[in-house]
Design a protein around this motif. Structure first.
Motif, PDB file in Angstrom:
ATOM      1  N   LEU A 260      18.747  51.700  25.884  1.00 34.53           N
ATOM      2  CA  LEU A 260      18.142  50.806  24.490  1.00 34.53           C
ATOM      3  C   LEU A 260      18.736  49.940  25.512  1.00 34.53           C
ATOM      4  N   MET A 261      20.100  49.684  26.303  1.00 36.78           N
ATOM      5  CA  MET A 261      21.074  48.682  27.192  1.00 36.78           C
ATOM      6  C   MET A 261      20.599  48.576  28.653  1.00 36.78           C
ATOM      7  N   LYS A 263      16.649  47.617  28.379  1.00 38.43           N
ATOM      8  CA  LYS A 263      15.472  47.517  27.770  1.00 38.43           C
ATOM      9  C   LYS A 263      16.427  46.016  27.164  1.00 38.43           C
ATOM     10  N   ILE A 264      17.943  45.973  26.817  1.00 38.58           N
ATOM     11  CA  ILE A 264      18.065  44.670  26.718  1.00 38.58           C
ATOM     12  C   ILE A 264      18.606  43.913  28.114  1.00 38.58           C
ATOM     13  N   LEU A 267      14.416  42.070  28.811  1.00 36.90           N
ATOM     14  CA  LEU A 267      15.045  41.586  28.028  1.00 36.90           C
ATOM     15  C   LEU A 267      15.766  39.669  28.206  1.00 36.90           C
ATOM     16  N   PHE A 268      17.031  40.019  29.020  1.00 39.57           N
ATOM     17  CA  PHE A 268      18.016  39.072  29.681  1.00 39.57           C
ATOM     18  C   PHE A 268      17.174  38.533  30.934  1.00 39.57           C
TER      19      PHE A 268
END
Length: 358
Positions: A260-261, A263-264, A267-268
């Motif tokens: 999950l990290m 994927k985040i 995005l950034f």
């Protein structure tokens, strides 16, 4: 107006890619007029979807398409004079086109191009030049598969043709050039490579700045504008680079979707990854140039999509617009004249030859 002949049936996908690709290229270059060769029953329904392309094209129906797995000798026997590939090449001889673009069988295309167009005077063997993305922009690498094995004179011809292409494509007055070798020291490498280096040093060419030997990692660095090698090592280098690019892209996709990290974080950093994807997109540098022929031939990747095929057309457009053929002929003639004994006539090879591509 630049007239581009298309082998519409060539490639893995034929008209389904070639015609949409031509429509995209026409949007970028309204001065193009296309001469199309293909199966009318298959091509016409697709062509109807692109009215601007249809208006800017002349269509010629052909009965034979060369398969991607045909041997060059078989393709010549079956398709000479009748296939979409042959007729697209012959359009140059007939004065109907300035350049040919095909995604078809590489071996068959080279064999047909040599038989149909013939090699330039003095050129023993043609070469395929690839446009290579580098850390500094782009460079030209040749030969990447047309001639397996080359002697010093043939490597010298490749250097002259590659230098002319760099001036035509990159609009450089004096491109830098290096010979691909296993080391930069003058004592290293095969005899023909060392001999070619000596020829280049002694020639003192006006339009080329010869810097000496370069190694494999110099290609991606962009150390020189033109890298010269024979077709065996050049093709291996090309395929290795393409495979490495796909490998890195696969690693990145896997890493960005693992947690999950991650994927985040993606995005950034999306804009940065988009720029990286753009740099590594093989479609943007599609289009190998057949050099040394009495006509310009562009080979697209057989599996290219419409955008990739449009990029190959872009290369053909630029080669004609910047006078590639005339530049090569002038450089070859100047070098031959400088090497000929005083009062002698420089004789050329009008027939040419092709390597064993069976």
């Amino acid at each position: 107006m630049i007239r581009i002949s298309l082998d519409v049936m060539g490639g893995d996908f034929g008209p389904e890619v070639v015609l949409p690709g031509a429509a995209r290229a026409l949007e970028r270059h309204p001065d193009i007029r296309f001469v199309l060769f293909g199966d009318q029953a298959i091509c016409q329904p697709i062509l109807e979807r692109f009215p601007k392309l249809k208006a800017a094209s002349t269509f010629h129906a052909t009965d034979i398409a060369i398969a991607m797995d045909e041997k060059p000798s078989q393709a010549l026997r079956r398709g000479r004079g009748k296939s979409s590939m042959w007729q697209s090449l012959d359009a140059i001889n007939k004065g109907e086109a300035d350049v040919v673009v095909s995604a078809g069988n590489t071996g068959a295309l080279m064999a047909m191009a040599v038989f149909c167009l013939r090699t330039m005077a003095g050129v023993q063997r043609p070469a395929i030049a690839a446009i290579w993305p580098t850390l500094k922009g782009e460079s030209i690498v040749l030969d990447v598969g047309a001639t397996i094995g080359a002697d010093a004179r043939q490597l010298m011809d490749f250097a002259l043709m590659g230098g002319a292409m760099a001036r035509a494509l990159f609009e450089l007055d004096r491109p830098t050039l290096g010979l691909l070798n296993v080391g930069v020291e003058e004592i290293k490498g095969q005899e023909q490579v060392r001999e070619a280096g000596q020829l280049l040093r002694e020639a003192g060419l006006d339009g080329i700045d010869y810097v000496g030997f370069v190694e494999g990692d110099d290609i991606g660095k962009g150390t020189v504008d033109v890298v010269v090698t024979e077709g065996f090592s050049g093709n291996i280098a090309l395929k290795a680079a393409e495979g490495t690019a796909r490998q890195i892209a696969t690693y990145l996709r896997a890493a960005m979707s693992r947690t999950l990290m991650a994927k985040i974080g993606y995005l950034f950093a999306k804009s940065a990854f988009d720029r990286l994807r753009e740099k590594m997109d093989p479609r943007k540098v599609n289009g190998g140039v057949f050099l040394g022929l009495n006509g310009i031939v562009i080979k697209s990747h057989g599996g290219a999509d419409a955008e990739g095929f449009a990029a190959a057309i872009d290369v053909g457009h630029d080669m004609v617009r910047n006078g590639l053929k005339n530049k090569i002929e002038a450089d070859l003639a100047k070098y031959r004249a400088a090497q000929a004994p005083e009062g002698a006539t420089v004789a050329g090879n009008v027939g040419g030859e092709i390597g064993k591509q069976e």
